[in-house]
Design a protein around this motif. Structure first.
Motif, PDB file in Angstrom:
ATOM      1  N   ALA A  15       0.819  -1.213   0.000  1.00 49.42           N
ATOM      2  CA  ALA A  15       0.000   0.000   0.000  1.00 49.42           C
ATOM      3  C   ALA A  15       0.856   1.268   0.000  1.00 49.42           C
ATOM      4  O   ALA A  15       0.372   2.347  -0.337  1.00 49.42           O
ATOM      5  N   LEU A  16       2.131   1.132   0.360  1.00 46.59           N
ATOM      6  CA  LEU A  16       3.059   2.269   0.437  1.00 46.59           C
ATOM      7  C   LEU A  16       3.885   2.329  -0.835  1.00 46.59           C
ATOM      8  O   LEU A  16       4.458   1.327  -1.262  1.00 46.59           O
ATOM      9  N   ARG A  17       3.935   3.525  -1.426  1.00 47.40           N
ATOM     10  CA  ARG A  17       4.746   3.713  -2.624  1.00 47.40           C
ATOM     11  C   ARG A  17       5.564   4.989  -2.478  1.00 47.40           C
ATOM     12  O   ARG A  17       5.007   6.066  -2.216  1.00 47.40           O
ATOM     13  N   ILE A  18       6.862   4.884  -2.627  1.00 50.48           N
ATOM     14  CA  ILE A  18       7.746   6.056  -2.602  1.00 50.48           C
ATOM     15  C   ILE A  18       7.673   6.677  -3.985  1.00 50.48           C
ATOM     16  O   ILE A  18       7.959   6.010  -4.987  1.00 50.48           O
ATOM     17  N   ILE A  19       7.307   7.950  -4.062  1.00 45.25           N
ATOM     18  CA  ILE A  19       7.184   8.594  -5.371  1.00 45.25           C
ATOM     19  C   ILE A  19       8.325   9.575  -5.650  1.00 45.25           C
ATOM     20  O   ILE A  19       8.518   9.965  -6.796  1.00 45.25           O
ATOM     21  N   ARG A  20       9.067   9.945  -4.609  1.00 44.87           N
ATOM     22  CA  ARG A  20      10.221  10.828  -4.810  1.00 44.87           C
ATOM     23  C   ARG A  20      11.158  10.715  -3.619  1.00 44.87           C
ATOM     24  O   ARG A  20      10.719  10.612  -2.481  1.00 44.87           O
ATOM     25  N   GLY A  21      12.451  10.733  -3.896  1.00 43.85           N
ATOM     26  CA  GLY A  21      13.436  10.825  -2.833  1.00 43.85           C
ATOM     27  C   GLY A  21      13.841   9.532  -2.173  1.00 43.85           C
ATOM     28  O   GLY A  21      14.382   9.555  -1.062  1.00 43.85           O
ATOM     29  N   ALA A  22      13.648   8.400  -2.825  1.00 38.59           N
ATOM     30  CA  ALA A  22      14.029   7.116  -2.224  1.00 38.59           C
ATOM     31  C   ALA A  22      15.498   7.108  -1.815  1.00 38.59           C
ATOM     32  O   ALA A  22      15.864   6.478  -0.816  1.00 38.59           O
ATOM     33  N   GLU A  23      16.323   7.840  -2.534  1.00 41.14           N
ATOM     34  CA  GLU A  23      17.755   7.891  -2.212  1.00 41.14           C
ATOM     35  C   GLU A  23      18.032   8.617  -0.898  1.00 41.14           C
ATOM     36  O   GLU A  23      19.134   8.521  -0.357  1.00 41.14           O
ATOM     37  N   HIS A  24      17.049   9.309  -0.367  1.00 44.14           N
ATOM     38  CA  HIS A  24      17.200  10.027   0.903  1.00 44.14           C
ATOM     39  C   HIS A  24      16.690   9.221   2.106  1.00 44.14           C
ATOM     40  O   HIS A  24      16.688   9.731   3.222  1.00 44.14           O
ATOM     41  N   ILE A  25      16.241   7.994   1.875  1.00 51.02           N
ATOM     42  CA  ILE A  25      15.693   7.193   2.974  1.00 51.02           C
ATOM     43  C   ILE A  25      16.799   6.336   3.583  1.00 51.02           C
ATOM     44  O   ILE A  25      17.462   5.570   2.888  1.00 51.02           O
ATOM     45  N   ALA A  26      16.979   6.478   4.876  1.00 49.65           N
ATOM     46  CA  ALA A  26      17.933   5.675   5.633  1.00 49.65           C
ATOM     47  C   ALA A  26      17.156   4.783   6.595  1.00 49.65           C
ATOM     48  O   ALA A  26      15.989   5.046   6.903  1.00 49.65           O
ATOM     49  N   THR A  27      17.839   3.749   7.083  1.00 52.89           N
ATOM     50  CA  THR A  27      17.207   2.757   7.952  1.00 52.89           C
ATOM     51  C   THR A  27      18.029   2.540   9.209  1.00 52.89           C
ATOM     52  O   THR A  27      19.257   2.505   9.156  1.00 52.89           O
ATOM     53  N   TYR A  28      17.331   2.394  10.306  1.00 52.59           N
ATOM     54  CA  TYR A  28      17.949   1.987  11.567  1.00 52.59           C
ATOM     55  C   TYR A  28      17.090   0.885  12.159  1.00 52.59           C
ATOM     56  O   TYR A  28      15.867   1.019  12.219  1.00 52.59           O
ATOM     57  N   SER A  62      11.734  -4.170  13.929  1.00 51.27           N
ATOM     58  CA  SER A  62      11.411  -2.795  13.534  1.00 51.27           C
ATOM     59  C   SER A  62      12.559  -2.176  12.740  1.00 51.27           C
ATOM     60  O   SER A  62      13.662  -2.029  13.253  1.00 51.27           O
ATOM     61  N   TYR A  63      12.255  -1.823  11.488  1.00 56.61           N
ATOM     62  CA  TYR A  63      13.213  -1.140  10.621  1.00 56.61           C
ATOM     63  C   TYR A  63      12.689   0.279  10.419  1.00 56.61           C
ATOM     64  O   TYR A  63      11.795   0.512   9.621  1.00 56.61           O
ATOM     65  N   ARG A  64      13.246   1.201  11.188  1.00 55.76           N
ATOM     66  CA  ARG A  64      12.773   2.581  11.198  1.00 55.76           C
ATOM     67  C   ARG A  64      13.416   3.366  10.062  1.00 55.76           C
ATOM     68  O   ARG A  64      14.608   3.271   9.835  1.00 55.76           O
ATOM     69  N   LYS A  65      12.602   4.154   9.365  1.00 51.20           N
ATOM     70  CA  LYS A  65      13.043   4.893   8.183  1.00 51.20           C
ATOM     71  C   LYS A  65      12.911   6.392   8.423  1.00 51.20           C
ATOM     72  O   LYS A  65      11.940   6.847   9.021  1.00 51.20           O
ATOM     73  N   TRP A  66      13.896   7.132   7.909  1.00 48.73           N
ATOM     74  CA  TRP A  66      13.879   8.584   8.031  1.00 48.73           C
ATOM     75  C   TRP A  66      14.574   9.202   6.831  1.00 48.73           C
ATOM     76  O   TRP A  66      15.271   8.526   6.066  1.00 48.73           O
ATOM     77  N   CYS A  67      14.399  10.502   6.666  1.00 47.29           N
ATOM     78  CA  CYS A  67      15.009  11.264   5.577  1.00 47.29           C
ATOM     79  C   CYS A  67      16.412  11.706   5.987  1.00 47.29           C
ATOM     80  O   CYS A  67      16.586  12.335   7.030  1.00 47.29           O
ATOM     81  N   THR A  68      17.400  11.396   5.146  1.00 45.42           N
ATOM     82  CA  THR A  68      18.781  11.800   5.436  1.00 45.42           C
ATOM     83  C   THR A  68      19.006  13.286   5.208  1.00 45.42           C
ATOM     84  O   THR A  68      19.997  13.839   5.675  1.00 45.42           O
ATOM     85  N   ASN A  69      18.101  13.929   4.525  1.00 41.89           N
ATOM     86  CA  ASN A  69      18.226  15.362   4.263  1.00 41.89           C
ATOM     87  C   ASN A  69      17.803  16.198   5.472  1.00 41.89           C
ATOM     88  O   ASN A  69      18.527  17.084   5.896  1.00 41.89           O
ATOM     89  N   CYS A  70      16.633  15.896   6.048  1.00 40.55           N
ATOM     90  CA  CYS A  70      16.106  16.708   7.157  1.00 40.55           C
ATOM     91  C   CYS A  70      16.024  15.954   8.481  1.00 40.55           C
ATOM     92  O   CYS A  70      15.784  16.564   9.518  1.00 40.55           O
TER      93      CYS A  70
END
Length: 144
Positions: free
Chosen positions: A53-66, A72-80
């Motif tokens: 149901a989730l689709r990344i439409i822009r900025g996938a290269e900015h997603i990091a994982t911890y 639990s694989y937590r995702k956040w934006c490396t830019n902000c």
């Protein structure tokens, strides 16, 4: 809530944009220490979706994982640094934080890990000591 609706969301700066489609599998509030620390707040509002149901439409290269655990694989934006979602592979669900989905009709159904609460909420919703049985918890209720 419409089964075919599409909702847009993004990180804090907008570098990562995504959509979720349909209806979430569940919505509520999590009071566990892990979610509180991750959200830097006293409670986390969650929406649980099937991963497709989730689709990344822009900025996938900015997603990091911890991941602190394999659950639990937590995702956040490396830019902000804005938090986006958490993948829960053992449940086959992705928690897209309610606060990052624009114009989403958030309708929480319960509180989980309420025994760890730092912000008691008297809203009449069911309170779980940990998680529902079907999600691997005890299924025990907690007092409001």
């Amino acid at each position: 809530m419409n089964d075919t609706a599409t909702y847009q969301g993004s990180c804090f700066c907008g570098a990562v944009q995504f959509t979720v489609n349909g209806k979430p599998e569940g919505m509520g509030y999590c009071h566990c220490a892990s979610c509180r620390r991750w959200s830097a707040g006293p409670v986390n509002a969650f929406t649980l979706w099937k991963p497709d149901a989730l689709r990344i439409i822009r900025g996938a290269e900015h997603i990091a994982t911890y991941n602190n655990t394999e659950h639990s694989y937590r995702k956040w934006c490396t830019n902000c640094g804005g938090h986006l979602f958490t993948e829960h592979p053992h449940w086959g669900l992705t928690d897209v934080y309610a606060a990052v989905i624009d114009d989403f009709p958030y309708e929480p159904g319960l509180h989980v890990h309420y025994m760890e609460s730092k912000l008691p909420m008297k809203d009449g919703l069911p309170k779980m000591q940990d998680l529902p049985k079907e999600m691997g918890g005890s299924g025990l209720s907690a007092a409001e």
